[in-house]
Design an enzyme around this catalytic site. Structure first.
Site, PDB file in Angstrom:
ATOM      1  N   LYS A 128       0.042  -2.667  -3.302  1.00  6.15           N
ATOM      2  CA  LYS A 128       0.262  -2.922  -1.871  1.00  6.15           C
ATOM      3  C   LYS A 128       0.853  -1.667  -1.257  1.00  6.15           C
ATOM      4  CE  LYS A 128       3.454  -3.672   0.308  1.00  6.15           C
ATOM      5  NZ  LYS A 128       4.389  -2.801   1.137  1.00  6.15           N
TER       6      LYS A 128
ATOM      7  N   THR B  93       4.962   5.214  -6.003  1.00  8.24           N
ATOM      8  CA  THR B  93       4.786   4.819  -4.611  1.00  8.24           C
ATOM      9  C   THR B  93       4.535   3.337  -4.520  1.00  8.24           C
ATOM     10  OG1 THR B  93       3.565   5.136  -2.579  1.00  8.24           O
ATOM     11  CG2 THR B  93       2.294   5.124  -4.576  1.00  8.24           C
TER      12      THR B  93
ATOM     13  N   GLU C 263      -1.860   2.097   7.753  1.00 11.99           N
ATOM     14  CA  GLU C 263      -1.567   1.522   9.068  1.00 11.99           C
ATOM     15  C   GLU C 263      -2.218   2.289  10.206  1.00 11.99           C
ATOM     16  OE1 GLU C 263       2.789  -0.502   8.125  1.00 11.99           O
ATOM     17  OE2 GLU C 263       2.691   1.437   9.130  1.00 11.99           O
TER      18      GLU C 263
ATOM     19  N   ASN D  80       3.833   0.582  14.418  1.00 13.09           N
ATOM     20  CA  ASN D  80       5.170   0.960  13.973  1.00 13.09           C
ATOM     21  C   ASN D  80       6.214   0.987  15.079  1.00 13.09           C
ATOM     22  OD1 ASN D  80       5.038   1.459  11.028  1.00 13.09           O
ATOM     23  ND2 ASN D  80       3.332   2.749  11.683  1.00 13.09           N
TER      24      ASN D  80
ATOM     25  N   SER E 265       9.266  -3.263  10.564  1.00 13.33           N
ATOM     26  CA  SER E 265       8.727  -3.391   9.212  1.00 13.33           C
ATOM     27  C   SER E 265       9.399  -2.355   8.341  1.00 13.33           C
ATOM     28  CB  SER E 265       7.216  -3.184   9.208  1.00 13.33           C
ATOM     29  OG  SER E 265       6.888  -1.889   9.679  1.00 13.33           O
TER      30      SER E 265
END
Lengths: 390, 390
Positions: A175, A186, A266, A385, A390
Site C-alpha cells: 500500500k 517504504t 496521489e 493533500n 491524511s
C-alpha cells in the site's frame, strides 16, 4: 497472485471501523510454518511510529509468526498510550493465534498524531483471526481482502506473485500512494515465500531487492514515519532455492509492486522514469536522478506536457555528483533536446501526452547508471493533500 | 525608495522586445562614482548561466561601473553563441557609457535553453543609455522603471531603501517569483549605496546580510541558474559609515526585499515563516526548517488550512540535526499542537485563514535558532508552472 500464493500462509482482511469510509481496515497475515524466518527493512525517518518501534524489537528475536496491519491511523506521535496500543495489538494477535506477541509484527498507516481506538482493533483482530481458521484463508480471495484492508488513499490493491520452476513461490502486497519517498524501506509491504531460507538469507535477499526497487521510488519527496517492508519465510515448499535466483525473483516482485505504487500515486497524471547514465558512480546517478525527481518545477512542467529541459539541468546543477555542467545530454521520450549543454532537437518534437515518460540524462563521467521512478505534480495532488487530512 | 535613492546612481528601464508581453524588459543601473566598488554573490548552482559566468570574471577586476539586466530569456545552456551574446551586451553598454566592458555586470532571467536576440538587446541598450543621459535618470521614477524591467512572473516590482542618520543611503531592487530557493545568492537583486566603502568592505557586509535573508528564502525548493545579488558603492555621500551599522541597514534592506519576494511567490496563498529554536547549532536549525519548507505534503496542508503537524515532524525526521525525535514541540500560529512528541492542543484551534503563518519547532537540543521563509503549494502554483514555459 497474493501473499497466500506461497504455501504456508493464510490471510484475512476485515472491517474494524477505523476508517471513516467503513471499508476493510485491518489485515492479518499468518505464517503457518514450518519455518518462521523473516527479514524486515524499516523507514530511515528518525521520527518513527510506535508500530515501527515495536516491530524493530520483534525483529531482534528473529522469528515472525504473524503480521497485523491497520489503516485508519498511523499511531505515530501518540506517545506512551500509542505504544501501549501497539503492544496490546500484538498481544491480542498472539493470544488468538497461540504464538508469542514477540513474534507479531505490527504495521499502521493513516493520519499522524491521533490515537487509535484499541477496542475497535481488538474486535477487528477477533474477526480476522476467526477468518484465519477457515479453509479459504489460504485462498487468493483471502489475500486480496488483506491487500484491500491496508489501502488508504490507494485506489487499487497492489499484489504480485511468482512461482519459480524449482517449485518455490514468492507473493506480496503493498500500500502507499502519498508520503512516498522511501529512505530504506517504504510504505507497507508484506512479502511471503515458501522457499526454505533462514532469516539471514531472507535479509540479504530483501536488502538486495529493496535497494534498487522501493528505494528508487520517489513520488513526492516525502518520507513516511511508518514505512515497513517485511519478508516472511514459511519453508512450506520444502525447497531450498538457489539464492541468486531467489534474489532475482524477489527483486522482480519488488519492482512490480514499486511500479504499481507509482501508477497509483496521489493525483498523478504521468509516471516518470528518470535514468541517469554514464555517471561516475551508481550513488552519483541516484543523487542526480533524485534531485530531478524532487524539482517541483520539473514535475509541474511534465504535468503541463512541457518538455522543459532547462528545469532538468537546473536540478542536476544543485548536486555534488561528478560531471562537467556543460557536457550533459538530456533526452525526453526519445527526443534528444540537449546535447553537451546546448539546445539540440526542438522541444516541440517531444510528445508528453502518454502517461509514461522517460527522461535520460547522460553525464559523460563514467559508466554507472540508475533509475528513479517519480510522478508529476498536478492539481489533483494539491487537491488530495490540501482538502483531506491524511 | 529605489536603486536611485543613494547619490551617484542613475537607472533606466526600457522595452527591447524580448518579452512576448511587450512590457519593459531591459534595465541598466549606472554607478556615477566617484567610487566603483562592488560585491556580488552568485548562485551556487553548478549549472550557471552565461551572464553569471561573465559577471564572475568582471568581479575578479573589483570595479563595476554598470549593471545591465534583461528579462525575457535566461541565456542559460545556450553554449558559445549565448556567451558571445552576453559579452556583446557588456561591450555595448561599455561603449555607450564610456567604460570598459570588464566593468559591466550582466544579468538575465527567463526561459533556459533559448538564445536571446542580440539585435533587440543592442537596440534596447541604445534606448536605455539615452535615458541615462537625461536629468531624471536619478529619479525614483527611473529606479521604478528599472525594477519593472526585470520582472518575469512577478506581479509587482520590488524595491527598498533607507537613509541612515549619518547621511549615507542604501537602495535596492529585486525580481523573482519562481525557482526561488537560493543556494548562496538568489534571484536578481541590485543594491546601491553612496556610503564610502571599498569592495572588500561591501563584500563582508553583503555576505553578512544575504546569509540570513535571501539565503533563508525557500519558496519552492528550486535553485536558479541565474541568481545574482550585486551591491554597488558610489561613495557619493562622502561619508564612511560605521561598518556594523551599515551591515545592519543592509540586512534590513535584504530582509525587506526577501519578504517582498515571498509575498509575490508564484501562485502562493500563504507566507510561512518556519522558525526552529533550541537547536544545537544554527546550521541544524536551518537544516530542519528547510526540510519542512520543502515538504510538498506540509505545503499542500497549509494551502488547505490544515494544521497537519504530523507532516511537520515527518519532515523533521528526515534530517541529521541533533534532537530527540520524541522531545519536539510544534506550535502553529500560536497554538501548541504537539508537546514532547504527543498531541497537545486540538488542531481545530489553529486558524490558518490569514495569509501569514508561523510554525515554531522547538528541538530542546541547544540555544540556536533560525527562520526559513517559504510558501504553500497551491493550484495556482501548479497552473502557473505547468501551463506556461518559464
Amino acid at each position: 497472485m497474493s501473499v497466500t500464493t506461497p504455501a504456508g500462509f493464510s490471510a484475512a482482511g476485515v472491517t474494524a471501523g477505523l476508517k471513516h469510509s467503513g471499508g476493510l481496515d485491518l489485515a492479518v497475515v499468518q505464517n503457518l510454518g514450518p519455518l518462521s524466518s523473516a527479514a524486515t527493512v524499516f523507514t530511515s525517518n528518525r521520527c518513527k511510529a510506535n508500530p515501527v518501534i515495536w516491530s524493530q524489537q520483534v525483529m531482534r528475536g528473529g522469528s515472525v509468526r504473524a503480521i497485523v496491519l491497520n489503516s485508519g491511523g498511523a499511531n505515530c506521535y501518540t506517545g506512551s498510550i500509542g505504544f501501549q496500543t501497539t503492544h496490546a495489538t500484538a498481544e491480542a494477535v498472539g493470544d488468538r493465534l497461540g504464538v508469542s506477541a514477540g513474534e507479531v509484527i505490527v504495521c499502521s498507516t493513516g493520519l499522524i498524531g491521533e490515537q487509535l481506538d484499541l477496542d475497535k482493533i481488538t474486535a477487528g483482530i477477533w474477526d480476522a483471526t476467526l477468518a484465519l481458521q477457515k479453509d479459504d484463508s489460504t485462498s487468493a480471495e483471502a489475500g486480496l481482502s488483506a491487500a484491500r484492508a491496508i489501502m488508504t488513499t490507494d485506489t487499487t490493491p497492489k499484489q504480485s506473485a511468482v512461482t519459480a520452476p524449482a517449485g518455490w513461490s514468492i507473493g506480496g502486497m503493498a500500500k502507499g500512494a502519498g508520503m512516498l519517498a522511501p529512505g530504506l524501506a517504504t510504505m507497507l509491504v508484506v512479502i511471503t515465500t515458501d522457499a526454505v531460507l533462514d532469516s539471514a538469507q531472507l535479509d540479504t535477499a530483501l536488502r538486495t531487492a529493496t535497494r534498487i526497487t522501493f528505494d528508487r521510488l520517489d513520488s513526492d519527496g516525502c518520507m513516511s514515519t511508518n514505512d515497513t517492508v517485511s519478508l516472511l519465510g514459511s519453508g512450506a515448499s520444502g525447497i531450498a532455492p538457489d539464492e541468486a535466483e531467489f534474489a532475482a525473483a524477489l527483486t522482480a516482485i519488488c519492482q512490480d509492486l514499486t511500479l504499481q505504487l507509482q501508477a497509483d500515486a496521489e493525483g498523478s497524471a504521468h509516471d516518470v522514469a528518470i535514468t541517469v547514465r554514464a555517471a561516475e558512480t551508481e550513488a552519483d546517478a541516484v543523487t542526480v536522478a533524485r534531485a530531478v525527481s524532487r524539482s517541483n518545477l520539473f514535475k509541474t512542467a511534465i504535468f503541463g506536457n512541457d518538455p522543459n529541459w532547462g528545469r532538468v539541468l537546473a536540478a542536476v546543477g544543485t548536486t555534488d555528483a561528478a560531471f562537467d555542467p556543460y557536457n550533459i545530454d538530456v533526452t525526453i521520450n526519445g527526443v534528444q533536446v540537449c546535447t553537451a549543454g546546448e539546445p539540440d532537437q526542438p522541444r516541440e518534437l517531444v510528445d508528453l501526452t502518454p502517461r509514461s515518460v522517460t527522461v535520460l540524462i547522460t553525464l559523460h563521467a563514467g559508466d554507472a547508471e540508475a533509475t528513479i521512478w517519480t510522478n508529476d505534480l498536478t492539481h489533483a495532488y494539491v487537491e488530495e493533500n490540501s482538502a483531506y487530512s491524511s
